[in-house]
Each structure stands twice: as C-alpha cells, then as structure tokens.
Design a protein around this motif. Structure first.
Motif, PDB file in Angstrom:
ATOM      1  N   GLU A 284       0.835  -1.199   0.000  1.00 47.74           N
ATOM      2  CA  GLU A 284       0.000   0.000   0.000  1.00 47.74           C
ATOM      3  C   GLU A 284       0.870   1.249   0.000  1.00 47.74           C
ATOM      4  O   GLU A 284       1.991   1.241   0.510  1.00 47.74           O
TER       5      GLU A 284
ATOM      6  N   GLU B  81       3.056   2.770   3.386  1.00 46.74           N
ATOM      7  CA  GLU B  81       3.203   1.789   4.462  1.00 46.74           C
ATOM      8  C   GLU B  81       4.606   1.180   4.455  1.00 46.74           C
ATOM      9  O   GLU B  81       5.322   1.204   3.447  1.00 46.74           O
TER      10      GLU B  81
ATOM     11  N   HIS C 216       5.936  -2.404   4.745  1.00 48.41           N
ATOM     12  CA  HIS C 216       5.412  -3.764   4.607  1.00 48.41           C
ATOM     13  C   HIS C 216       6.573  -4.738   4.791  1.00 48.41           C
ATOM     14  O   HIS C 216       7.511  -4.755   4.003  1.00 48.41           O
TER      15      HIS C 216
ATOM     16  N   LYS D 160      10.932   5.821   9.126  1.00 50.10           N
ATOM     17  CA  LYS D 160       9.692   6.522   9.462  1.00 50.10           C
ATOM     18  C   LYS D 160       9.642   7.898   8.800  1.00 50.10           C
ATOM     19  O   LYS D 160       8.581   8.345   8.356  1.00 50.10           O
TER      20      LYS D 160
ATOM     21  N   ILE E 295       8.672   7.453   5.161  1.00 47.37           N
ATOM     22  CA  ILE E 295       7.224   7.252   5.035  1.00 47.37           C
ATOM     23  C   ILE E 295       6.490   8.590   5.185  1.00 47.37           C
ATOM     24  O   ILE E 295       5.552   8.901   4.436  1.00 47.37           O
TER      25      ILE E 295
ATOM     26  N   SER F 280       7.062   4.577   0.141  1.00 39.98           N
ATOM     27  CA  SER F 280       6.536   3.284   0.576  1.00 39.98           C
ATOM     28  C   SER F 280       7.711   2.313   0.659  1.00 39.98           C
ATOM     29  O   SER F 280       8.621   2.373  -0.168  1.00 39.98           O
TER      30      SER F 280
ATOM     31  N   SER G  75       6.756  -1.972  11.263  1.00 37.41           N
ATOM     32  CA  SER G  75       5.932  -2.307  10.090  1.00 37.41           C
ATOM     33  C   SER G  75       4.444  -2.097  10.328  1.00 37.41           C
ATOM     34  O   SER G  75       3.970  -2.080  11.472  1.00 37.41           O
ATOM     35  N   ASP G  76       3.716  -1.953   9.210  1.00 38.55           N
ATOM     36  CA  ASP G  76       2.258  -1.852   9.254  1.00 38.55           C
ATOM     37  C   ASP G  76       1.605  -3.206   8.988  1.00 38.55           C
ATOM     38  O   ASP G  76       0.634  -3.571   9.634  1.00 38.55           O
ATOM     39  N   ARG G  77       2.161  -3.929   8.003  1.00 40.83           N
ATOM     40  CA  ARG G  77       1.661  -5.277   7.681  1.00 40.83           C
ATOM     41  C   ARG G  77       2.855  -6.191   7.425  1.00 40.83           C
ATOM     42  O   ARG G  77       3.968  -5.737   7.155  1.00 40.83           O
TER      43      ARG G  77
ATOM     44  N   THR H 149      -1.887  -8.024   9.693  1.00 42.09           N
ATOM     45  CA  THR H 149      -1.678  -6.669  10.191  1.00 42.09           C
ATOM     46  C   THR H 149      -0.822  -6.749  11.453  1.00 42.09           C
ATOM     47  O   THR H 149      -1.141  -7.507  12.375  1.00 42.09           O
TER      48      THR H 149
END
Length: 513
Positions: free
Chosen positions: A28, A31, A33, A184, A187, A192, A207-209, A223
C-alpha cells in the motif's frame, strides 16, 4: 485500497528448484510492509524479481495499477523502485558522491559535474536526516553510514518505493534505532517501503503489515498490530519457537585460550587492541560485548593468525601461537566462525561442498598421499548440509547461490564438525532467522557442555546475555570489565560498552587470574 506494488502469483525457478511458488505481495502507498521468512525461504529472490535482477517464470507485476515488465534494474529505477541490498554495492575508494552518481553522472560541457552532484547529495541527506558527508571516502566511514549512502543512491534516482534487504544485519543497536527513524521519516515524506527481515522485534516496532513466506510459498499477510512475535515465528518456521536459550550451569576447568598484554594495530599503524588480557576456559562460553569498531575484529584476527601482533602473546593450552599462520592456529585446536563470511569464510565461486572441505582438504580421509577423494568431500558435505539444515540444491551448488543465512550455517557446520578445543564464534547468528538462531545457540552450548571453550563475539546484547557464562566488555581496544550475565543488566552493559567504567575495576572483577 491504493496499491503502489502488486506482485501477483509470482513464480521463479532455478532449474528444478522452485524459489518462489506463486507468491502474492501487495504494497500500500505510505506503508512499511515487512517480508518475513526463514533463510532460503525466497524473500530476496522475490525482491530481486521486483527490482529486475531476475525474470519470473509466471505471474505479473503491477506498479500503481499498471502491468509492467521489469526486465532490468534500470527499468525498476525508471518506475521509482530502489533497492538497498544486504551486501552494499559500493566502491570503497570512491567518495560518497562518486558512488551515488555512478552510472548516472551529471555532466556540464561533457565533464562530470561533481560539485553540483555533491550539493544535491547534501540537500537530500539533510532532507531525510541522514547526516552523510558527500566528500567522505567509503572505506573511511562506518557500516551504518555506508548503508545511508545506499539509501541516498535510491533517493538520488527518484525512488518512491524502497526495498530494504535485511538492513540491520550489520548494524549496532544504536544504528538500528537510527535506521528505524530514517524509515519513518521516509514514510512521512510519502515513500513506501518493503522491509525484508527475520527480526521479529523490528517488524513489531516499524511495520504496518507482514507477508510471511515459508519454503518458497506464501503463508499469508497479517496486520502487525493484530499479531505478536510468537505467532509470526510459528508462521515463519511452521512450529513453535523458544526465544529463551535453555542452558544449565557451566562447569569450567583449565584455561584453553590465554591472551596476555596483546597490542594489535590497524593498517595505518594505530593501536586497535591495547594491552588486552582475556582468557576462556574449557566448559564455558565467554561473550565479548562492545560497540562495533572497538577492536573486536583486530582481536579475533590476531588470535586466529589473520593479523600481525605488535606485542603480547596468544596461548592455546599454554602453547604460544602468537604470529602463527592461520593453518597452524587451526591445527592447534581452534575453530573460527568469521564475522565476514564472504571475506574470510567462503570462496563464493566454489561449490558449497568444496567450501565445507576448506579446513580439512589436505587431511585423511579426504586426502591420501596428496590426492583428494572428491567422493569423500561430497559425503562430508552432504552430512553437514543435513545436520545443519543448509538449504541448498546440493554440494555442487556454488556458495554464491545460497542465501546469506545458509552460507553462515555451512560455515558453522564446517567449524563445529571439526570438534575444536576453542571455538571462536564471531557474529555467528548474523543474518539468521529465529529458528536457525535457536539451533546455533544450542550447538554453541553443546560445545560448552562437551568441555570445549567458546569465545562469542556479538553485537546483539540479548544474545550475549542469554548464551554467555561470562561477558568481557570491550571499549577502545581494552577489556573494561568482566561480568556475570545473571548479575548485570543490558543497561549496565550498555554503559560499560560506551566507556562508562570504574577505572579501578578495569580488567574485571570476574576475570580469571
């Protein structure tokens, strides 16, 4: 949902070996990932497909919703995809700016315009908080700073999507914290990121996912906020993993390694090890804790014969081995897992089987009357590959083709199989996943329990604390204290590593005289 990258049912084969078996990954916009998997699971292969280094046999790639054919890295760059490789692609005697512009040099009147390029590099460095000197020479800067140069290379080329391949494998704890802040910030600036890693703490922190792959197959995407390290570890290796190293009390006896007043200089003649004293006894693991660059490399190279000693002595079982050739040190009963597996551990273009035989190729049963028996080499290699779970197509596969973690396991297998009296393990779990780390720690403890001496060098404080029986803290080339893990904390160790030691205690209250 806006996906900036979609890798749909990607299949990558190497001969009869399927490295990626119809894997799907969707990134995404904005994010981080994580791509999680064991050593040899196919993580780097999948990202090398995305970056155009490999061509897939099946599946498709979409960038910002449009199907693309990424035939080489230049195409990836044009699509805004940049990759920070685990092993840096830098020319050591070039400056930071020269490395960053290499292959896309700006010119003015047909001449490379380094001044303008350096200004652009400085501006990017400031924008993303990288603090890189555009004029520094690569060989003169730290590993963490070299990694920032790799990041700047991608940003200089306009990357909006960044792939980080095991980015913390060579970093100190402080550098890891700084890298996470850099990611960070990237981002926050609209980038991404795909993060290839096996370190569960970092995944949970940043991480986000998470997409998990196991043995070349996609296990699923979760997630991060809805999972935990135990669940991720089980998804990655297919079983429950114990994070705490199980070991009984040590029963040390006589000294195996004795280092007396050792002084070792670097190539510039500057002392990196300064009147250092250290000992390791049979039946114990002594860990060396310290920030990278405080003399660890020079100490290990001096003990193993890879570096000349200025003064002082190295004794094995009381026998002076100072200045001996590496083979003679090895024959004195020393095993060495080197911190740089490529420089001192492997011949990358040799088959992995031949690499496993590097320490014993001239000995029976492999060699007889000066003639090597290649069937014996293959037999020995197959045994170690099986015993140490080295993921390879077989003994004849080039070492270069193995993942970093599997290269490491082959080296560890080679050294442990020789049953040395002293096993020097320098960063033994660097690049390994949690399952492999658990296995390697158990083998080090097994060596200890069999009456062997183990010297462990690691930048991972939890590893030093969990595995060691005594910890020698090194700072600026000196052992500033020797402590017992059960009687100290990571915070206390950190202060000692930073040089905040009681001068009256230098040498260590728990050292053995």
């Amino acid at each position: 949902m806006e996906y900036v990258i979609e890798m749909l049912n990607i299949r990558k084969e190497f001969g009869n070996f399927v490295a990626n078996d119809n894997i799907t990954l969707q990134l995404e916009k904005g994010e981080i990932h994580a791509l999680l998997g064991e050593n040899g699971a196919g993580k780097s292969t999948l990202m090398n497909v995305l970056f155009g280094l490999y061509q897939p046999e099946g599946g498709e790639i979409r960038v910002r919703g449009k199907k693309v054919d990424i035939s080489n890295p230049n195409v990836a760059n044009d699509l805004g995809i940049g990759m920070v490789h685990q092993h840096f692609m830098l020319v050591e005697n070039f400056s930071v700016t020269e490395n960053i512009i290499l292959g896309s040099e700006p010119t003015k009147m047909g001449v490379t315009n380094k001044k303008d390029a350096a200004q652009k590099v400085a501006k990017l460095s400031e924008q993303y908080g990288l603090n890189v000197d555009p004029y520094a020479i690569i060989e003169d800067i730290s590993v963490g700073m070299q990694q920032r140069v790799e990041i700047l290379k991608t940003l200089y080329r306009g990357a909006e999507i960044l792939i980080f391949d095991e980015p913390t494998a060579s970093l100190t704890p402080q550098e890891i914290t700084e890298l996470i802040q850099i990611m960070k910030r990237l981002i926050a600036e609209g980038k991404s990121i795909i993060l290839i890693t096996h370190k569960l703490k970092e995944i949970m922190d940043v991480s986000d996912r998470v997409t998990v792959i196991r043995k070349g197959q996609g296990i699923g995407t979760v997630t991060t906020a809805e999972t935990n390290p135990n669940e991720l570890a089980a998804l990655m290796v297919g079983r429950q993993v114990t994070f705490k190293t199980e070991k009984g009390p040590a029963h040390p006896t006589e000294e195996t390694l004795t280092v007396q007043d050792l002084v070792v200089e670097d190539y510039r003649g500057i002392a990196k090890v300064k009147n250092l004293n250290l000992n390791v006894r049979k039946g114990e693991i002594v860990g060396i804790a310290g920030i990278d660059g405080n003399g660890q490399s020079e100490l290990i190279e001096a003990i193993t014969g890879l570096r000349k000693v200025k003064s002082g002595k190295v004794l094995i079982h009381g026998k002076d081995v100072t200045g001996m050739k590496p083979r003679k040190v090895t024959e004195s009963g020393v095993g060495h897992i080197p911190q740089d597996r490529h420089k001192h551990g492997l011949v990358l273009d040799f088959p992995i089987g031949h690499n496993i035989a590097l320490q014993t190729y001239y000995m029976a049963p492999i060699s007889k009357s000066g003639i090597m028996d290649y069937n014996k080499i293959t037999e020995k290699a197959q045994q170690i590959i099986k015993d140490f779970d080295v993921r390879t197509q077989g003994p004849h596969e080039p070492a270069r083709a193995l993942s970093g973690g599997n290269q490491q396991k082959a080296i560890i297998g080679r050294e442990v199989d020789r049953n040395p009296d002293l096993l020097i393990a320098a960063l033994p779990t660097r690049g390994l996943d949690v399952g492999a780390i658990e296995f390697i720690h158990s083998r080090l403890i097994e060596q200890r329990d069999n009456g062997k001496a183990v010297l462990l060098i690691s930048f991972e404080l939890d590893e030093v604390m969990n595995v060691s029986d005594r910890i020698a803290v090194i700072h600026d080339g000196e052992i500033v204290d020797v402590v017992i893990p059960e009687e100290t904390t990571e915070q206390q160790l950190g202060l000692l590593m930073a040089g905040h030691a009681d001068k009256d205690k230098k040498g260590g209250k728990h050292s053995v005289e």
